[in-house]
Design an enzyme around this catalytic site. Structure first.
Site, PDB file in Angstrom:
ATOM      1  N   HIS A  62       0.723  -1.585   0.334  1.00  0.00           N
ATOM      2  CA  HIS A  62       0.146   0.322   0.079  1.00  0.00           C
ATOM      3  C   HIS A  62       0.952   0.953   0.106  1.00  0.00           C
ATOM      4  CE1 HIS A  62      -3.441  -2.521   0.720  1.00  0.00           C
ATOM      5  NE2 HIS A  62      -2.776  -2.933   1.764  1.00  0.00           N
ATOM      6  N   LEU A  63       0.336   2.619  -0.892  1.00  0.00           N
ATOM      7  CA  LEU A  63       1.736   2.517  -1.075  1.00  0.00           C
ATOM      8  C   LEU A  63       1.081   4.430  -0.650  1.00  0.00           C
ATOM      9  CD1 LEU A  63       4.285   2.365  -4.714  1.00  0.00           C
ATOM     10  CD2 LEU A  63       4.876   2.315  -1.742  1.00  0.00           C
ATOM     11  N   ARG A  64      -0.716   4.656  -0.418  1.00  0.00           N
ATOM     12  CA  ARG A  64      -0.921   5.759   0.408  1.00  0.00           C
ATOM     13  C   ARG A  64      -1.203   6.707  -0.966  1.00  0.00           C
ATOM     14  NH1 ARG A  64      -3.658   1.921   3.112  1.00  0.00           N
ATOM     15  NH2 ARG A  64      -2.576   1.661   4.817  1.00  0.00           N
ATOM     16  N   ASP A 152      -8.508  -4.991  -2.613  1.00  0.00           N
ATOM     17  CA  ASP A 152      -8.162  -5.283  -0.979  1.00  0.00           C
ATOM     18  C   ASP A 152      -7.995  -4.359  -0.355  1.00  0.00           C
ATOM     19  OD1 ASP A 152      -5.848  -7.007   0.284  1.00  0.00           O
ATOM     20  OD2 ASP A 152      -4.796  -4.939   0.232  1.00  0.00           O
ATOM     21  N   HIS A 179      -8.664 -10.515  -0.827  1.00  0.00           N
ATOM     22  CA  HIS A 179      -8.772 -10.212   0.631  1.00  0.00           C
ATOM     23  C   HIS A 179     -10.163 -10.969   1.137  1.00  0.00           C
ATOM     24  CE1 HIS A 179      -8.716  -7.055   3.987  1.00  0.00           C
ATOM     25  NE2 HIS A 179      -9.545  -7.841   4.606  1.00  0.00           N
ATOM     26  N   HIS A 232      -2.531 -12.232   1.310  1.00  0.00           N
ATOM     27  CA  HIS A 232      -2.518 -12.785   2.956  1.00  0.00           C
ATOM     28  C   HIS A 232      -2.826 -13.673   3.028  1.00  0.00           C
ATOM     29  CE1 HIS A 232      -5.759 -10.238   2.794  1.00  0.00           C
ATOM     30  NE2 HIS A 232      -5.279  -8.756   2.925  1.00  0.00           N
ATOM     31  N   ASN A 278      -5.016  -6.969   9.002  1.00  0.00           N
ATOM     32  CA  ASN A 278      -6.275  -7.635   8.552  1.00  0.00           C
ATOM     33  C   ASN A 278      -5.755  -8.172   7.805  1.00  0.00           C
ATOM     34  OD1 ASN A 278      -9.054  -8.627   8.176  1.00  0.00           O
ATOM     35  ND2 ASN A 278      -9.869  -6.708   7.906  1.00  0.00           N
ATOM     36  N   ASP A 305       1.700  -7.167   2.528  1.00  0.00           N
ATOM     37  CA  ASP A 305       1.131  -6.641   2.718  1.00  0.00           C
ATOM     38  C   ASP A 305       1.551  -5.241   3.527  1.00  0.00           C
ATOM     39  OD1 ASP A 305      -1.397  -5.182   3.083  1.00  0.00           O
ATOM     40  OD2 ASP A 305      -2.361  -6.700   4.342  1.00  0.00           O
ATOM     41  N   HIS A 309       1.551   3.281   8.447  1.00  0.00           N
ATOM     42  CA  HIS A 309       0.084   4.091   9.155  1.00  0.00           C
ATOM     43  C   HIS A 309       0.624   5.423   9.705  1.00  0.00           C
ATOM     44  CE1 HIS A 309      -3.924   2.394   7.574  1.00  0.00           C
ATOM     45  NE2 HIS A 309      -3.148   1.313   8.266  1.00  0.00           N
TER      46      HIS A 309
HETATM   47 ZN   LIG Z   1      -5.759  -7.397   2.578  1.00  0.00          ZN
END
Ligand SMILES: [Zn+2]
Length: 430
Positions: A62-64, A152, A179, A232, A278, A305, A309
């Site tokens: 996740h690169l946001r 996801d 997911h 995951h 998660n 994953d 944050h």
């Molecule tokens: Zn996920």
């Protein structure tokens, strides 16, 4: 004269069955020879005592960016990647806006090439706004550069939509990545359901909330004669379902995250939000099942994953803290534990972080074949170091490994023949 010579390293290239002391010669951004080439080069790296392997690939990041750049952006995520030996990564579509239309996919690719450190392959959304109701224009997303599809962060919960997504993506050879979470069983939960959730007095997320979606999807993959990938994977039940589906000849694949084979739910005791993700960390029995899945090939990919944050999203009590941990910079040392424990040999481990994910995504990377792009990771498998979260290249510091000793350290990362990371520093300015 060639550009770069990596000398006397222990070269491991699972795709070509190479596992030997050798040199790697690079010219024009490509690998021109592996073995004992006689040529000289402009720069030489002495790799004695180190492993030289294809640059790692992380197919779940996740690169946001766009939308939450205070947590991470494509440039900071690229720095974290190469510091972890990763030269290719796939970014998930749960950004703001979502990666659900061609324009934003093209924008991500453009930003990644400006950063210039790591290949970034966007994963397109399965449904518009990830709301599970209406399929995206999948063909257009592929034309813009998407390499697979996923919602996801959210499951594709609607069986009819999932069936259509599988049929459609498969018709042009692309993977749907699920997911797997049954929100009707998990909503409100923040850790694995069991004695730990009871002890902490917080809502739990039962493993069955993963298993039931995987079971349904496997039936749909069979119905649609489609390829299907579980993101995951974390529960014993889900690993067993994938194992049986494979034995039955279905085109099902899966990935495990390092935290799910290295840690258990006990990490959250003391309300540790840096161990909240998660799917959640589960029991020792689940952890052993994931390890067994990695050993016997049921799980062919390791992916992090990586979920950055900000402190504010984590320091607000376990129940309200955001899900996820950063993973790019700890992927390799944590995964090397599988080799030390005798679960996998080094080529087997490296395949799960290079060639295997590349093959699933139809990408031409993850090998040291002659003529391949010179994307390379060099690491010292014995070096021990203590992780200091303030030294991470990621903008976010949410890691359960802060202060712990890790074994295995990336010393060089090379992308397209350029050394982009060397001895702790990014060597190319974006
Ligand atoms: Zn996920």
């Amino acid at each position: 004269m060639a550009d770069l010579l990596i000398k006397d390293g222990h070269v491991i290239d699972p795709a070509n069955g190479v596992d030997d002391i050798a040199d790697v010669l690079i010219e024009g951004g490509e690998i021109v020879a592996v073995g004992k080439p006689k040529s000289k080069a402009g720069k030489t790296i002495d790799a004695k005592g180190r492993i030289v392997c294809p640059g790692l690939m992380d197919m779940h990041v996740h690169l946001r960016e766009p939308g939450q750049e205070w947590k991470e952006d494509i440039e900071s995520g690229s720095k974290a990647a190469v510091a972890g030996g990763v030269t290719s990564m796939c970014c998930m579509p749960n950004t703001f806006p979502r990666l659900d239309h061609a324009g934003v996919i093209r924008q991500v690719i453009e930003r990644a090439s400006e950063a210039g450190l790591c290949h970034v392959h966007p994963i397109g959304a399965v449904t518009k706004n990830l709301d599970g109701k209406e399929l995206t224009e999948m063909r257009e997303l592929v034309r813009a550069g998407a390499v697979a599809f996923s919602d996801d962060g959210m499951p594709v919960w609607h069986g009819g939509i999932m069936r259509k997504a599988l049929e459609y993506a498969s018709s042009f050879g692309f993977l749907v990545i699920q997911h797997a979470e049954d929100l009707q069983l998990t909503t409100g939960g923040c850790v694995n359901e069991g004695w730990i959730s009871t002890q902490l007095g917080v809502e739990g997320m039962p493993a069955e909330g993963e298993d039931d979606i995987v079971a349904r999807d496997i039936m749909l993959a069979k119905l649609a004669d489609a390829r299907y990938h579980v993101a995951h994977i974390s529960s014993k039940g889900a690993v067993e379902l994938v194992r049986r589906a494979k034995a039955g000849g279905l085109k099902v694949s899966t990935e495990a995250a390092p935290h799910h084979f290295a840690l258990t739910e006990e990490e959250v005791l003391g309300f540790n939000a840096d161990a909240k993700m998660n799917p959640p960390l589960r029991t020792e029995e689940d952890r052993q099942a994931v390890i067994e899945g990695l050993r016997d090939g049921t799980i062919e990919v390791i992916a992090t994953d990586h979920a950055p944050h900000h402190e504010d999203d984590k320091r607000c009590g376990l129940s309200c803290a955001a899900f996820g941990i950063v993973g790019l910079e700890t992927m390799l040392p944590v995964s090397l534990g599988l080799v030390r424990d005798g679960v996998l040999d080094l080529p087997g481990l490296i395949a799960k972080m290079t060639y295997n994910p590349a093959r699933l995504l139809n990408l031409d990377t993850g090998t040291l074949s002659e003529g391949a792009a010179a994307d390379i990771c060099i690491f010292d498998p014995e070096a021990t170091w203590r992780l200091d979260r303030d030294k991470l290249f990621s903008k976010s510091k949410n890691t359960p490994w802060h202060g712990r000793e890790l074994t295995g350290k990336v010393t060089h990362t090379i992308k397209g023949g350029r050394v982009v990371f060397e001895d702790g520093s990014i060597t190319v300015s974006p």
